[in-house]
Design a protein around this motif. Structure first.
Motif, PDB file in Angstrom:
ATOM      1  N   ALA A   1      46.416 -21.874  18.692  1.00 44.83           N
ATOM      2  CA  ALA A   1      44.962 -21.901  18.812  1.00 44.83           C
ATOM      3  C   ALA A   1      44.495 -23.251  19.343  1.00 44.83           C
ATOM      4  CB  ALA A   1      44.318 -21.611  17.465  1.00 44.83           C
ATOM      5  N   ALA A   2      43.477 -23.219  20.214  1.00 42.63           N
ATOM      6  CA  ALA A   2      42.992 -24.446  20.856  1.00 42.63           C
ATOM      7  C   ALA A   2      42.535 -25.469  19.834  1.00 42.63           C
ATOM      8  CB  ALA A   2      41.858 -24.107  21.823  1.00 42.63           C
ATOM      9  N   ASP A   3      41.815 -25.027  18.812  1.00 46.20           N
ATOM     10  CA  ASP A   3      41.340 -25.966  17.802  1.00 46.20           C
ATOM     11  C   ASP A   3      42.489 -26.732  17.166  1.00 46.20           C
ATOM     12  OD1 ASP A   3      38.710 -25.461  18.194  1.00 46.20           O
ATOM     13  OD2 ASP A   3      38.327 -24.493  16.272  1.00 46.20           O
ATOM     14  N   ARG A   4      43.561 -26.013  16.779  1.00 50.77           N
ATOM     15  CA  ARG A   4      44.707 -26.657  16.127  1.00 50.77           C
ATOM     16  C   ARG A   4      45.368 -27.649  17.079  1.00 50.77           C
ATOM     17  NH1 ARG A   4      48.520 -22.758  12.627  1.00 50.77           N
ATOM     18  NH2 ARG A   4      49.161 -24.841  11.943  1.00 50.77           N
ATOM     19  N   ARG A   5      45.556 -27.243  18.306  1.00 45.18           N
ATOM     20  CA  ARG A   5      46.273 -28.068  19.273  1.00 45.18           C
ATOM     21  C   ARG A   5      45.466 -29.318  19.638  1.00 45.18           C
ATOM     22  NH1 ARG A   5      46.536 -27.669  24.825  1.00 45.18           N
ATOM     23  NH2 ARG A   5      45.239 -25.809  24.730  1.00 45.18           N
TER      24      ARG A   5
ATOM     25  N   ASP B   1      37.621 -23.600  19.896  1.00 44.49           N
ATOM     26  CA  ASP B   1      37.423 -22.177  19.606  1.00 44.49           C
ATOM     27  C   ASP B   1      36.115 -21.912  18.877  1.00 44.49           C
ATOM     28  OD1 ASP B   1      39.914 -21.470  20.707  1.00 44.49           O
ATOM     29  OD2 ASP B   1      40.939 -22.017  18.838  1.00 44.49           O
ATOM     30  N   HIS B   2      35.580 -22.929  18.221  1.00 43.04           N
ATOM     31  CA  HIS B   2      34.360 -22.750  17.437  1.00 43.04           C
ATOM     32  C   HIS B   2      33.396 -23.893  17.728  1.00 43.04           C
ATOM     33  CE1 HIS B   2      37.582 -20.696  15.159  1.00 43.04           C
ATOM     34  NE2 HIS B   2      36.653 -19.796  14.914  1.00 43.04           N
ATOM     35  N   THR B   3      32.120 -23.666  17.442  1.00 42.39           N
ATOM     36  CA  THR B   3      31.108 -24.701  17.612  1.00 42.39           C
ATOM     37  C   THR B   3      31.123 -25.625  16.390  1.00 42.39           C
ATOM     38  OG1 THR B   3      29.358 -23.457  16.523  1.00 42.39           O
ATOM     39  CG2 THR B   3      29.672 -23.081  18.886  1.00 42.39           C
ATOM     40  N   PRO B   4      30.579 -26.828  16.522  1.00 42.21           N
ATOM     41  CA  PRO B   4      30.502 -27.718  15.360  1.00 42.21           C
ATOM     42  C   PRO B   4      29.772 -27.079  14.180  1.00 42.21           C
ATOM     43  CG  PRO B   4      30.062 -28.944  17.354  1.00 42.21           C
ATOM     44  CD  PRO B   4      30.134 -27.510  17.756  1.00 42.21           C
ATOM     45  N   GLY B   5      28.735 -26.291  14.473  1.00 44.60           N
ATOM     46  CA  GLY B   5      28.008 -25.641  13.388  1.00 44.60           C
ATOM     47  C   GLY B   5      28.851 -24.641  12.635  1.00 44.60           C
TER      48      GLY B   5
END
Length: 647
Positions: free
Chosen positions: A94-98, A138-142
């Motif tokens: 996942a992009a967030d993890r990487r 993958d997700h917004t800061p909110g």
């Protein structure tokens, strides 16, 4: 039987290697998964510990490395470029993890490097991947608002920006003046674009003398440190600042003319700022491949949040660091004593310090310290006001630093002039909200001066000067503006703290007389008085001025000046409050004092409120007094908003 046993043994000898080679259960002779109980500290450390807090990679980054089929031990080494490259090329994670893991890995590399261009490049890579995670993941800061991982990545970004910005500043300081004035320049293989449109530095110099991380500053002598969590590096810009001392001399004689004096005001030379670094790009791929970064500077008093990539992002801020650093370096304690005694290195006229860059929309709180004091008297109160969000949004602080050896009438006149000149400079038309509804706060002798500023007088002081001096009628006429005055314009509220409105017996006692004997006026002041009284006289005419009462003389309860001033009427347009200190709680209030000022002197009939606090004379530093002042200011703020709200 023996044959059967032999057969079983042979079978086991055949299948055992197969089982032991392929089954961890048989190999370990235990369960695959084991469970251990963690206490609260261990559990939180496991979730939140990272390269900044414990000196090793976070558990989440280590897990990402393992999921990506990389060697966790090799990646944990201080500098592992192969691991970074391999993780950046991994697909299926996942992009967030990487992105988060890459930001921490680059941060670990940067920390292990020596200062220089390679380290700067590593800080910028840390910023790149943290920025990409926060705004292009993958997700917004909110959506990640309550995730510990987002807080970690934000902290890595902030720290890397802090280190990169201070490193860039050091490089820029080494450049030529012409080059340092540019807004575009190359560093560590990146093109840096400087954008300071959202901030203004005090004074005429565009470049600070120092740029210090607020996180590196620790203060003793302040009860609280006020900051705001958010995005960006919290820094203090230390500006070049000329020490405030007595007026310059020429050919051994003081420069008495007003147009030869320095400005009566300056902004605090250590403003707080928030810095962001924005890698160029409008999508994830462009951010990951750009070599251009934009540095923006923000005033935390003006901006609490910005819109960034369609998200409202709160800005980090530190409201104490700049103020604390200024006080720590100003040496006010020694200078105020030199001023009291009229020694070299003191000051000879009032000076107005703006605690933040002038804001035309915030009301002004003017603070006046007491005898032998300085802006240090307000260290706790000013810090609490700067740290209170509601007060910070509505008020700005101006501190008047003045020589406390002067006669009160002279100081009062010079303070009026300094404030008037400062207001005229920043708001020539007088129409800005900041120029109306001023609030005066005065402690001790500063309270006496504050009371004079909201009062009106008649002929009493003029007559007093004529009776007590050898001045001619022409000379009395020249000082008439100093002795006859109306309330200072646009003051709507005043707070008097332990103020000896009717003087004190201590000033006229043995200790007071002994202290007054050491007080001398600077030659600059005597020359200016002589010039005022006799413009065409020789420069040495100050020797014929005779005895001039000093501030301690004026505070004697039997002094004619303080006795006359105590009866001057306060403007009906001013709401005023008293804060009274009582040293002995067992003593009747009317007979009490604070060690210096009796209640009968600090009490004012007609006050909107009177708060009695069990304390010594320096009550302005007590938490109870500060809470009372905050209450008054918030009440005043609410009343003013109600008056301005249409019905």
């Amino acid at each position: 039987m023996r044959f059967q046993q032999s057969c079983r043994m042979a079978v086991w000898l055949v299948i055992a290697p197969l089982l032991l080679g392929g089954c961890s259960i048989l190999r370990e002779f235990g369960p695959v998964v084991e469970v251990h109980t963690l206490d609260a500290g261990e559990a939180i450390e496991l979730k939140r510990g990272d390269i900044l807090t414990r000196g090793k990679l976070s558990d989440a980054t280590t897990q990402t490395i393992r999921v990506a089929a990389l060697d966790a031990q090799a990646c944990a080494k201080p500098i592992s470029a192969d691991c970074v490259e391999a993780l950046a090329a991994v697909t299926g994670v996942a992009a967030d993890r990487r992105l988060a893991a890459l930001s921490e890995l680059w941060l670990a590399q940067a920390q292990a490097m020596k200062p220089g261009s390679e380290q700067q490049a590593a800080w910028l890579e840390t910023i790149r991947y943290a920025y990409a995670y926060l705004f292009f993941g993958d997700h917004t800061p909110g959506e990640r608002a309550f995730e510990d991982r987002q807080t970690q990545v934000r902290d890595w970004y902030n720290y890397a920006v802090e280190r990169a910005a201070t490193g860039m500043f050091e490089v820029r300081q080494q450049m030529s003046t012409q080059l340092s004035a540019q807004t575009r320049w190359n560093i560590a293989g990146w093109e840096l674009q400087l954008d300071m449109r959202s901030a203004r530095l005090p004074g005429s110099t565009a470049v600070p003398a120092e740029l210090l991380p607020a996180s590196s500053l620790s203060f003793r002598g302040l009860r609280s440190l006020y900051r705001r969590d958010g995005f960006g590096a919290e820094l203090v810009a230390v500006m070049p600042d000329e020490p405030l001392t007595s007026a310059p001399t020429r050919d051994g004689h003081p420069a008495a003319k007003r147009n030869q004096q320095p400005l009566p005001w300056s902004e605090m030379p250590a403003p707080s700022m928030t810095i962001l670094l924005h890698p160029d790009g409008d999508d994830l791929d462009s951010v990951l491949h750009t070599r251009t970064v934009r540095l923006t500077v923000h005033d935390p008093y003006v901006e609490s949040a910005i819109m960034l990539r369609g998200q409202r992002v709160p800005l980090a801020a530190n409201f104490t660091a700049g103020y604390g650093l200024w006080l720590a370096r100003a040496n006010f304690n020694r200078q105020s004593l030199r001023s009291l005694l009229g020694r070299e290195g003191g000051i000879d006229r009032p000076h107005v310090y703006l605690m933040q860059p002038y804001d035309p929309n915030r009301r002004i709180i003017v603070m006046l310290h007491g005898l032998a004091s300085s802006p240090e008297a307000w260290v706790e109160l000013a810090n609490e006001i700067l740290g209170d969000e509601a007060l910070r949004q509505h008020y700005q602080i101006w501190q008047v630093y003045y020589p406390t050896n002067m006669p009160i009438a002279l100081n009062h006149a010079m303070i009026r002039r300094a404030l008037g000149d400062t207001l005229a400079h920043f708001d020539p038309s007088g129409q800005a909200p900041a120029s109306s509804d001023l609030v005066l706060v005065g402690h001790s002798m500063g309270g006496v001066i504050a009371r004079l500023m909201v009062s009106s007088t008649d002929q009493s002081l003029v007559q007093l000067a004529a009776d007590r001096s050898r001045l001619t009628p022409q000379q009395i006429k020249r000082i008439d503006p100093m002795l006859r005055f109306e309330p200072f314009p646009h003051v709507s509220r005043a707070i008097f703290i332990a103020a000896p409105h009717r003087g004190t017996s201590v000033a006229g006692g043995r200790l007071g007389r002994w202290m007054a004997g050491f007080i001398r006026f600077p030659v600059t002041v005597l020359e200016e008085l002589a010039h005022t009284l006799a413009p065409n006289a020789a420069a040495s005419s100050h020797e014929s001025l005779g005895h001039i009462p000093n501030s301690v003389d004026n505070l004697d309860e039997n002094d004619p000046f303080v006795r006359a001033a105590a009866d001057f009427p306060i403007s009906a347009q001013v709401n005023y409050h008293s804060i009274v200190a009582q040293a002995n709680a067992e003593e009747a209030l009317v007979d009490s004092d604070d060690g210096l000022v009796p209640y009968r002197s600090s009490h004012l009939p007609g006050a909107q409120s009177e708060k009695v606090i069990i304390s010594g004379h320096s009550v302005q530093q007590s938490a109870v007094a500060i809470l009372e002042i905050q209450r008054i200011l918030k009440e005043d703020m609410t009343q003013r908003e109600e008056q301005l709200t249409p019905r």
